[in-house]
Design a protein around this motif. Sequence first.
Motif, PDB file in Angstrom:
ATOM      1  N   GLY A 132      -6.563  14.124   6.901  1.00 34.34           N
ATOM      2  CA  GLY A 132      -7.497  14.812   6.015  1.00 34.34           C
ATOM      3  C   GLY A 132      -8.132  13.840   5.042  1.00 34.34           C
ATOM      4  N   LYS A 135     -10.418  12.539  14.044  1.00 39.08           N
ATOM      5  CA  LYS A 135     -11.013  13.634  13.261  1.00 39.08           C
ATOM      6  C   LYS A 135     -11.813  14.550  14.197  1.00 39.08           C
ATOM      7  N   ALA A 137      -5.134  18.731   4.193  1.00 38.04           N
ATOM      8  CA  ALA A 137      -4.941  19.158   5.583  1.00 38.04           C
ATOM      9  C   ALA A 137      -3.908  20.288   5.604  1.00 38.04           C
ATOM     10  N   ASN A 140      -9.783  17.822   4.463  1.00 35.73           N
ATOM     11  CA  ASN A 140     -10.716  18.667   5.186  1.00 35.73           C
ATOM     12  C   ASN A 140     -11.835  19.094   4.250  1.00 35.73           C
TER      13      ASN A 140
END
Length: 436
Positions: free
Chosen positions: A177, A420, A195, A179
Amino acid sequence: MQKNTPPAELKPQPASLHQEQDVSLHSLNLKNKRILLIIGGGIAAYKCLNLIRRLRECGALVRPVMTKAAQEFITPLSVSAIANDKVFTELFNRDDEHDIGHIRLSREADLIVVAPATADLMAKMAQGHANDLASTVLLATNKPVLIAPAMNPQMWSHPATQRNIKTLHSDGIHFIGPNAGEMAESGEAGYGRMAEPMEIVGSIGNLLVPDNTPKPLAGKRAIVTSGPTHEPIDPVRYIANRSSGKQGHAIAHALAQAGAEVILVSGPVDIPAPQNCEVIHIQTAREMQKAVETALPADIAVMVAAVADWRSVDEADEKMKKDNGKGPSSLKLTENPDILKGLGHHKKRPALLVGFAAETENLEKHAKAKLKSKNADWIIANDVSPEGGVMGGDKNTVKRLSNSGIEDWPEMDKSGVAQKLVDEIIKHFIIETVDI
Ligand code: CTP
């Protein structure tokens, strides 16, 4: 040539997406793996309760360390109850030092996980501070460290944090992350959400048991194109785009790691073929198109190749001569097939079609046009102007465009971008569930 044959028990269960996620998680064996979890002081600290529970379900032993700030968000009592272990909080605690000591604490783990990794904790790590238990353990350790950053998007994009991220990357710290999404602060959105616990567990699995990672894409078939194409002019000359194939190969590798059956259609490159992929080597755009279409049907297609847009109309059988004194003869070109566009309008169009857009100017405008004209689901757009050093280099800074909008991804190395992207592909096929 090796093919991926995922174990049957890891194949997604059609009944429910939630079930599918649990199947892959429960198949992860972390038995007796010792994880030192450093909980930082951010609102996402509450997710650590779920993280600990998930880790313990996989068999891991979790020993928690909490910063002072973390204790403002969740209590050591609840962490200790869920971890079934003592929570360490103080650097200068005579009992703790006597029991175990911060050096042993940092060494008696297979992996140190920092979640949430706040901007402050990351700054301390980057600078090598050791003024509390968490930072001292992080400085004293000789074990791998995984961090799950969480902070306000402005803090994440601040040049100071970005500098620290670079330092931490080059120090070998692993990231999961953050995110993109809504922040705890109302009206704030962007990069900075920690994350999800399940993603962190997956990343821990990748680090601790590389051959036994969850296979959330088991049963999915993916086609990836990579590298340049070479369009012959004569037996010794060709037209090509600059491309090392590093990004495409990294994506093929990450998809295979996630359990997908991967067909990698690669132009001429100087890098090794990723493991567990079926590799089809081609030279020209037309050969690449034929290989891609032959590989259909597929669930996922990621078109990363830098396909030469033109080829010579008349490929000479013999080496073309200089014709002394007459100057260069002009080269007649014709357009190559657009492979991505062809797939976008194909009757066997893959369920998830991802293209790349390499631009030297007007990145978003050109990438948006490509999303539409090629009928792709996502375009990963990157600035390939020479000053960025993307072509042939190891780093990439990209944006993801889809019909839902544009997301900036942080600068990562090419395997980070691949991971990712694959995480996003997994999310696309598996709806996330978050509960404690
Ligand atoms: N692509 C393709 N076949 C082509 C050209 C491009 O499959 N003949 C794919 C690339 O793999 C990439 C996307 O289309 O996923 C965009 O490629 P890019 O080179 O950025 O754009 P082009 O479509 O070639 O357009 P332009 O050169 O005008 O920018």
